[in-house]
Enzyme design. Sequence first.
Site, short mmCIF file in Angstrom:
data_model
loop_
_atom_site.label_atom_id
_atom_site.label_comp_id
_atom_site.label_asym_id
_atom_site.label_seq_id
_atom_site.Cartn_x
_atom_site.Cartn_y
_atom_site.Cartn_z
CE LYS A 1 21.46 -2.67 16.70
NZ LYS A 1 21.28 -4.08 16.99
CE LYS B 1 14.09 -5.76 12.71
NZ LYS B 1 15.17 -4.83 12.99
CE LYS C 1 18.46 -10.88 13.22
NZ LYS C 1 19.05 -10.34 14.45
P1 ATP Z 1 19.85 -6.80 14.11
O1 ATP Z 1 19.62 -6.58 12.65
O2 ATP Z 1 21.26 -7.13 14.47
O3 ATP Z 1 18.85 -7.76 14.74
P2 ATP Z 1 18.26 -4.59 14.94
O4 ATP Z 1 18.34 -3.35 14.15
O5 ATP Z 1 17.07 -5.49 14.72
O6 ATP Z 1 19.62 -5.37 14.80
P3 ATP Z 1 18.17 -5.09 17.80
O7 ATP Z 1 19.36 -4.88 18.64
O8 ATP Z 1 17.85 -6.50 17.38
O9 ATP Z 1 18.30 -4.16 16.48
O10 ATP Z 1 16.88 -4.49 18.51
C1 ATP Z 1 16.97 -3.48 19.52
C2 ATP Z 1 15.62 -2.84 19.74
O11 ATP Z 1 15.26 -2.05 18.60
C3 ATP Z 1 14.48 -3.85 19.93
O12 ATP Z 1 13.58 -3.32 20.89
C4 ATP Z 1 13.83 -3.89 18.58
O13 ATP Z 1 12.46 -4.27 18.65
C5 ATP Z 1 13.98 -2.45 18.13
N1 ATP Z 1 13.98 -2.32 16.67
C6 ATP Z 1 14.87 -2.90 15.82
N2 ATP Z 1 14.63 -2.56 14.55
C7 ATP Z 1 13.54 -1.75 14.58
C8 ATP Z 1 12.79 -1.06 13.59
N3 ATP Z 1 13.12 -1.15 12.30
N4 ATP Z 1 11.74 -0.30 13.97
C9 ATP Z 1 11.40 -0.20 15.28
N5 ATP Z 1 12.06 -0.83 16.28
C10 ATP Z 1 13.13 -1.59 15.94
MG MG Z 2 17.00 -7.36 15.71
#
Ligand code: ATP
Ligand code: MG
Length: 337
Positions: A202, A199, A113
């Site tokens: 969001k 991965k 990040k």
């Molecule tokens: P950001 O990009 O803002 O970090 P994010 O999509 O990674 O958002 P988080 O809020 O950081 O989402 O993570 C929330 C939960 O979702 C955590 O338990 C994280 O491990 C899980 N998670 C996030 N992305 C994935 C993915 N691609 N596959 C499986 N689990 C995920």
């Molecule tokens: Mg995340």
Amino acid sequence: MAKQRVLSGVQPTGNLHLGNYLGAIRNWVEGQHQYDNFFCVVDLHAITVPHNPATLTQDTYTIAALYLACGIDLNDSTIFVQSHISAHSELAWLLNCITPLNWLTDMTQYKEKAVKQGENVSVGLLDYPVLMAADILLYDADKVPVGEDQKQHLELTRDLVDTFNHKFAKPDRPVLKKPDPLIRAEGARVMSLTDGTKKMSKSDPSELSRINLLDSPDVIQNKIKRCKTDPTRGLVFDDPDRPECNNLLTLYMLLSGQTKEAVAAECREMGWGQFKPLLTETTIAHLKPIQAKYQEIMAETGYLDLVLRDGREKAGAIANATLLRVKDALGYSRVLV
Ligand code: ATP
Ligand code: MG
């Protein structure tokens, strides 16, 4: 015997997508009757990257409502907002003072990040894992169900527990409890629709990279139509040269509720032209009841406020008791009023 405690959360950095659902929330829902659960919307984490104050509250409510829409049951679980309980920030500060700087600079998520933030990397982004440790440790959590990307942060949390207890607790009376990660074999790392080696996130600038839980059928159809594939006919799991293929088959398997063997047999001879409509239909059907429940929850004026107020009370009592225990161990005085 008292149930074991579970703690987990999602940041309101955007809409929940299939990665969040399959990697985390689905597992919270399936395990919730077995545990005493605390699920938070981690809005203090959301400002570790540039954020929009105009949408933060709405995003926080949307995520809390989606927890309920996905099946979180308030008889087993407490839903709350991280910033409503100041103990999270305070414990993060106390833990900061025993955290070696190089533990944080070594974290993969920080490195990934930070690159995106260029010259403007905040101390908050670096400190993210310490705040996450505080979130977990305040609730004496036994288990933390997360996606695979959070495994390293859980290891740091466990190391912090050892450091703290070693320095400030008697060997037979630990102050902080060591949590275990709960990471499922399947769905723990859902990949981007536009790049099967990254991965789904969001914060990915491309909307086409993810399917959000609230996407309409048309949007889902368009995203799957345009997602990255390869020219090879016959769809198979686990081919390292075909990451997109593995990802899309895994999505189909999890959303249709079939076994890996059944999906492998069904798709062995298929081309993308046949598979994509199948995945589209399955995704739309799986998300339909979640979307309907979400609309119901949002239509009930004041309901979410009640849920979050109740959550703040229940979670706050536990968090504040832990914080006192930690401050006692560190030698802080208590003013008796
Ligand atoms: P950001 O990009 O803002 O970090 P994010 O999509 O990674 O958002 P988080 O809020 O950081 O989402 O993570 C929330 C939960 O979702 C955590 O338990 C994280 O491990 C899980 N998670 C996030 N992305 C994935 C993915 N691609 N596959 C499986 N689990 C995920
Ligand atoms: Mg995340």
